[in-house]
Design a protein around this motif. Structure first.
Motif, PDB file in Angstrom:
ATOM      1  N   LEU A  13       0.830  -1.213   0.000  1.00 40.94           N
ATOM      2  CA  LEU A  13       0.000   0.000   0.000  1.00 40.94           C
ATOM      3  C   LEU A  13       0.859   1.255   0.000  1.00 40.94           C
ATOM      4  O   LEU A  13       0.551   2.233  -0.703  1.00 40.94           O
ATOM      5  CB  LEU A  13      -0.927   0.012   1.218  1.00 40.94           C
ATOM      6  CG  LEU A  13      -2.318  -0.573   1.069  1.00 40.94           C
ATOM      7  CD1 LEU A  13      -3.037  -0.600   2.411  1.00 40.94           C
ATOM      8  CD2 LEU A  13      -3.144   0.194   0.039  1.00 40.94           C
ATOM      9  N   GLY A  17       0.679   3.762  -2.997  1.00 39.09           N
ATOM     10  CA  GLY A  17       0.286   5.144  -2.742  1.00 39.09           C
ATOM     11  C   GLY A  17       1.328   6.127  -3.241  1.00 39.09           C
ATOM     12  O   GLY A  17       0.991   7.167  -3.820  1.00 39.09           O
ATOM     13  N   MET A  20       1.066   6.344  -7.016  1.00 36.18           N
ATOM     14  CA  MET A  20      -0.099   7.154  -7.417  1.00 36.18           C
ATOM     15  C   MET A  20       0.209   8.648  -7.263  1.00 36.18           C
ATOM     16  O   MET A  20      -0.115   9.453  -8.142  1.00 36.18           O
ATOM     17  CB  MET A  20      -1.315   6.768  -6.588  1.00 36.18           C
ATOM     18  CG  MET A  20      -1.826   5.344  -6.781  1.00 36.18           C
ATOM     19  SD  MET A  20      -2.735   5.057  -8.309  1.00 36.18           S
ATOM     20  CE  MET A  20      -4.273   5.913  -7.964  1.00 36.18           C
ATOM     21  N   GLU A  21       0.832   9.017  -6.164  1.00 30.51           N
ATOM     22  CA  GLU A  21       1.163  10.426  -5.915  1.00 30.51           C
ATOM     23  C   GLU A  21       2.179  10.948  -6.930  1.00 30.51           C
ATOM     24  O   GLU A  21       2.098  12.100  -7.369  1.00 30.51           O
ATOM     25  CB  GLU A  21       1.718  10.594  -4.493  1.00 30.51           C
ATOM     26  CG  GLU A  21       0.706  10.362  -3.385  1.00 30.51           C
ATOM     27  CD  GLU A  21      -0.338  11.470  -3.281  1.00 30.51           C
ATOM     28  OE1 GLU A  21      -0.141  12.542  -3.888  1.00 30.51           O
ATOM     29  OE2 GLU A  21      -1.352  11.252  -2.598  1.00 30.51           O
ATOM     30  N   TYR A  25      -1.874  10.786 -10.128  1.00 29.38           N
ATOM     31  CA  TYR A  25      -2.631  12.017  -9.872  1.00 29.38           C
ATOM     32  C   TYR A  25      -2.088  13.222 -10.652  1.00 29.38           C
ATOM     33  O   TYR A  25      -2.868  13.983 -11.240  1.00 29.38           O
ATOM     34  CB  TYR A  25      -2.645  12.349  -8.374  1.00 29.38           C
ATOM     35  CG  TYR A  25      -3.231  11.278  -7.491  1.00 29.38           C
ATOM     36  CD1 TYR A  25      -4.452  10.671  -7.788  1.00 29.38           C
ATOM     37  CD2 TYR A  25      -2.562  10.851  -6.343  1.00 29.38           C
ATOM     38  CE1 TYR A  25      -4.976   9.680  -6.972  1.00 29.38           C
ATOM     39  CE2 TYR A  25      -3.079   9.862  -5.514  1.00 29.38           C
ATOM     40  CZ  TYR A  25      -4.290   9.277  -5.843  1.00 29.38           C
ATOM     41  OH  TYR A  25      -4.801   8.299  -5.029  1.00 29.38           O
ATOM     42  N   THR A  84      -7.272   1.640  -3.718  1.00 30.77           N
ATOM     43  CA  THR A  84      -6.340   2.733  -4.037  1.00 30.77           C
ATOM     44  C   THR A  84      -6.239   2.953  -5.538  1.00 30.77           C
ATOM     45  O   THR A  84      -6.290   4.094  -6.023  1.00 30.77           O
ATOM     46  CB  THR A  84      -4.952   2.430  -3.442  1.00 30.77           C
ATOM     47  OG1 THR A  84      -5.063   2.325  -2.025  1.00 30.77           O
ATOM     48  CG2 THR A  84      -3.945   3.512  -3.793  1.00 30.77           C
ATOM     49  N   ARG A  87      -9.208   4.836  -7.270  1.00 32.64           N
ATOM     50  CA  ARG A  87      -9.413   6.268  -7.064  1.00 32.64           C
ATOM     51  C   ARG A  87      -9.328   7.062  -8.368  1.00 32.64           C
ATOM     52  O   ARG A  87      -9.869   8.170  -8.469  1.00 32.64           O
ATOM     53  CB  ARG A  87      -8.401   6.793  -6.047  1.00 32.64           C
ATOM     54  CG  ARG A  87      -8.665   6.311  -4.623  1.00 32.64           C
ATOM     55  CD  ARG A  87      -7.479   6.595  -3.713  1.00 32.64           C
ATOM     56  NE  ARG A  87      -7.192   8.018  -3.648  1.00 32.64           N
ATOM     57  CZ  ARG A  87      -7.772   8.885  -2.799  1.00 32.64           C
ATOM     58  NH1 ARG A  87      -8.674   8.445  -1.934  1.00 32.64           N
ATOM     59  NH2 ARG A  87      -7.436  10.159  -2.793  1.00 32.64           N
ATOM     60  N   ARG A 273     -12.551   9.484  -3.219  1.00 34.16           N
ATOM     61  CA  ARG A 273     -12.038  10.626  -3.988  1.00 34.16           C
ATOM     62  C   ARG A 273     -13.118  11.700  -4.116  1.00 34.16           C
ATOM     63  O   ARG A 273     -12.833  12.896  -4.015  1.00 34.16           O
ATOM     64  CB  ARG A 273     -11.623  10.124  -5.375  1.00 34.16           C
ATOM     65  CG  ARG A 273     -10.755  11.117  -6.160  1.00 34.16           C
ATOM     66  CD  ARG A 273      -9.286  10.904  -5.851  1.00 34.16           C
ATOM     67  NE  ARG A 273      -8.467  11.980  -6.394  1.00 34.16           N
ATOM     68  CZ  ARG A 273      -8.106  12.093  -7.677  1.00 34.16           C
ATOM     69  NH1 ARG A 273      -8.500  11.181  -8.553  1.00 34.16           N
ATOM     70  NH2 ARG A 273      -7.346  13.093  -8.071  1.00 34.16           N
TER      71      ARG A 273
END
Length: 401
Positions: A13, A17, A20-21, A25, A84, A87, A273
């Motif tokens: 995770l 995460g 993704m950051e 995104y 996750t 999102r 989200r």
């Protein structure tokens, strides 16, 4: 029973995460631009670029419980990772964890021959090709899979396939190289659940025609899309049959259980989200002399959204735990429950977020309109609410016989 992530899941995770950051995104606007530019039905360069990064980061094929071909995660361990990824609507493909490929890969892992795994599973696991699941038909109420009319007829060493399918996700994608097709091999079998079979149909087989793409509330979901496909005298080798004649319904039930868990966890990600966007928007907008976040109706909606999301997550984690411990069949009621709860919850939370954004909420600027369209579709996909509610009711009444 604690559903807290174990150390293995927590470590994944954290890495997911961070990915993704760093890569997902910040690239949402780039993704939208690349889809809009030129031919919408070609692979998106960003996705292909990020696939390499995800694979290098060890974030690849995270699903596939009970198989050494994936990350070795149970359904319960995979669930928060799936949330996750969910999102962002397009993110699961980056990690080779998107539908319908995940379900088709699970079918091939569970039911495929060694040759089928070599020819189709291997390139799917590598992300070199994509696939389609052809089950729903326009001429019948496909919520009852026994209604399917498409024919699979044995002819010597081949099967000949005829039928019309629609909402065949991925049929329009140029990377789609195979259909897993459901049809009837024995329409007169006294057991209506033994009439159907599933067979692999290579995309380039003569007689396969993608008639059109089907938009969802105006969204074409390019380059993946949903297609209406005509199969006219399509001839494939008998070795393409999955598991054996009359086993199609059995395969469908095995395929749809994990798929429903995945859809529900992705929906929770979308709802989270949407709630984040609603909170950020209402704190930054002033109406009638005070922030929108201070309005009682806004506070009530935020509170209800948090309650609904957390309730649904617990339901889904419980269903995943039961699938891992007692199997899909014993967990049938719990799987049906989440398939009703998650899309309805997501539709409501996203709707509140749209309302909080005013006119911007129904535009494409905030991603909420498309998220709503996707969530609303999942009240139909993999079985409509009504069918699942009937099943839940029957299973509940069974206790009182």
């Amino acid at each position: 029973m604690s559903f807290d992530p174990n150390p293995k899941t927590r470590e994944l995770l954290a890495r997911l995460g961070a990915f993704m950051e760093a890569h997902v995104y910040p690239n949402e606007e780039r993704y939208a631009r690349e889809v809009a530019d030129g031919d919408r039905w070609q692979p998106v360069p960003l996705i292909e670029e990020l696939k390499g990064k995800a694979r290098a980061a060890g974030l690849w094929n995270l699903f596939l419980p009970d198989s050494d071909l994936g990350a070795g995660l149970t359904n319960l361990e995979y669930a928060p990772l799936c949330e996750t990824m969910g999102r962002v609507l397009w993110a699961p493909e980056v990690f080779n964890c998107s539908a319908p490929d995940t379900g088709n890969m699970e079918v091939l892992v569970r039911y495929g021959t060694e040759a089928q795994k070599r020819d189709w599973l291997a390139p799917l696991l590598e992300g070199r090709i994509r696939s389609c699941f052809a089950m729903t038909e326009p001429a019948v109420a496909s919520s009852d899979a026994t209604n399917i009319e498409s024919a699979i007829r044995r002819d010597g060493d081949d099967y000949v396939i005829n039928g019309r399918k629609w909402w065949s996700s991925g049929a329009n994608d140029p990377r789609c190289k195979l259909f897993i097709f459901m049809g009837k091999t024995d329409p007169d079998h006294p057991d209506r659940h033994r009439q159907q079979s599933m067979i692999i149909v290579p995309r380039e087989t003569p007689g396969v025609t993608v008639l059109r793409h089907l938009p969802v509330f105006g969204y074409d979901d390019a380059p993946h899309g949903h297609g209406e496909v005509l199969f006219q005298n399509v001839r494939v080798p008998a070795s393409n049959m999955l598991l054996g004649e009359g086993r199609g319904f059995e395969i469908a039930q095995g395929r749809l259980g994990p798929g429903r868990i995945h859809h529900c966890m992705r929906l929770i990600g979308q709802a989270e989200r949407a709630l984040e966007k609603m909170c950020q928007r209402t704190k930054s907008r002033v109406a009638f002399g005070r922030p929108v976040a201070d309005q009682t109706v806004t506070l009530e909606r935020i509170a209800n959204a948090r309650i609904m999301i957390d309730q649904t997550r617990l339901l889904v984690l419980n269903a995943a735990h039961m699938m891992d411990t007692v199997g899909n069949k014993a967990a049938a009621k719990e799987i049906a429950m989440i398939k009703v709860a998650a899309p309805n919850m997501a539709c409501q939370v996203i709707d509140w977020a749209i309302q909080a954004h005013g006119g911007g909420g129904v535009s494409d600027d905030f991603g909420l309109a498309k998220a709503y369209a996707a969530a609303r579709t999942l009240r139909l996909a993999d079985g409509p609410d009504e069918v699942h509610r009937n099943q839940i009711g029957r299973l509940e009444l069974k206790q009182y016989n």
